[in-house]
Design an enzyme around this catalytic site. Sequence first.
Site, short mmCIF file in Angstrom:
data_model
loop_
_atom_site.label_atom_id
_atom_site.label_comp_id
_atom_site.label_asym_id
_atom_site.label_seq_id
_atom_site.Cartn_x
_atom_site.Cartn_y
_atom_site.Cartn_z
N GLN A 143 97.15 47.64 -14.72
CA GLN A 143 96.18 46.68 -15.25
C GLN A 143 95.67 47.15 -16.61
O GLN A 143 95.20 48.29 -16.75
CB GLN A 143 95.01 46.55 -14.25
N ASP A 182 105.24 42.85 -15.37
CA ASP A 182 104.47 42.25 -16.46
C ASP A 182 105.37 41.94 -17.66
O ASP A 182 104.95 41.22 -18.57
CB ASP A 182 103.37 43.23 -16.91
N LYS A 201 94.97 39.54 -7.21
CA LYS A 201 96.43 39.78 -7.20
C LYS A 201 96.84 40.32 -5.83
O LYS A 201 97.82 39.87 -5.24
CB LYS A 201 96.82 40.79 -8.29
#
Length: 304
Positions: free
Chosen positions: A105, A128, A61
Amino acid sequence: MKRKTDKMTATVIDGKAFAANVRGKVAAHVTRIKEENGITPGLAVVLVGEDPASQVYVRSKGKMTVEVGMKSVEHRLEADTSEEALLGLIAELNGDPSIHGILVQLPLPGHLDEDLVINSIDPAKDVDGFHISNVGLLGTGQKSMVPCTPLGCLMMLRDHHGSLSGMDAVVIGRSNIVGKPMAQLLLGDSCTVTIAHSRTKDLPDVVRRADIVVAAVGRSQMVPGDWIKPGATVIDVGINRIEKPEGGTRLVGDVDYDSCAAVAGAITPVPGGVGPMTIACLLANTLTACCRAHGLVEPKGLTA
Ligand code: NAD
């Protein structure tokens, strides 16, 4: 971004090429707002602990964020980090004007409350799309941050079909990160949507009705070709590692690729289908968040 092979009926939807195209569009837009507005979109990724798979995701990422010209910040915290310390870091990032996207994460170590942590992110920076406000906005058809994996699936479906209006879609799996938001997005595009799950009766018959099948189960090669309506589009979200007969391992999806590709009209492979689109959509979401934060025109075709 589509190719056909002699052995199979289905058009293969090439997620790797599609993702490269999305990243190219993001990079071009980033260049433009840097030049015209003097703004660099910034993404902060927070990793708690040393889960090897998460470390790989976070590294790639960060690399791709830099490749599209954005600022990338990584915070790697010890596995025993307290909830207070993590919430403190998120509060700091919420208040940092150079950061437009924050990603924590998952999974988090067991002593941390995932819902509490995710809901402490500023919804406008929740790239997200897991914050309860974004879930509600998506569910009511309002402008929101959309979870990356389903957004990638939607982009590929729109590209392949043009309009999805009136199509019968079956989403197998009801998780908060894939199944449920995928169903909302398909509903938003006027599909007739069924969500199937582990308690669904007569799953093969349910799947056979679908013009669009999205499999997000986490069970290797569970969906065989004889469940697929001829000509249907199959989007395989699953990523499962299995043993090869000759030794070693390989990645497979939730659908049995060969038998499904022989019947389907179009199919995404694993690897090289949905997977690469997820990070591309994270970058697209960060750019969208940046544009919204500064009142700039949002990039076309990169949001739901
Ligand atoms: P999850 O475990 O949270 O949810 C799985 C869902 O499948 C559940 O809702 C469950 O009801 C359903 N299910 C389980 N067994 C079933 C059965 N026999 N029949 C019908 N439904 C059944 O998983 P998830 O997080 O949604 O992920 C699903 C898969 O997608 C996994 O393989 C995961 O690795 C993969 N994934 C891929 C990406 C990507 O970027 N490509 C992103 C997220 C998840």
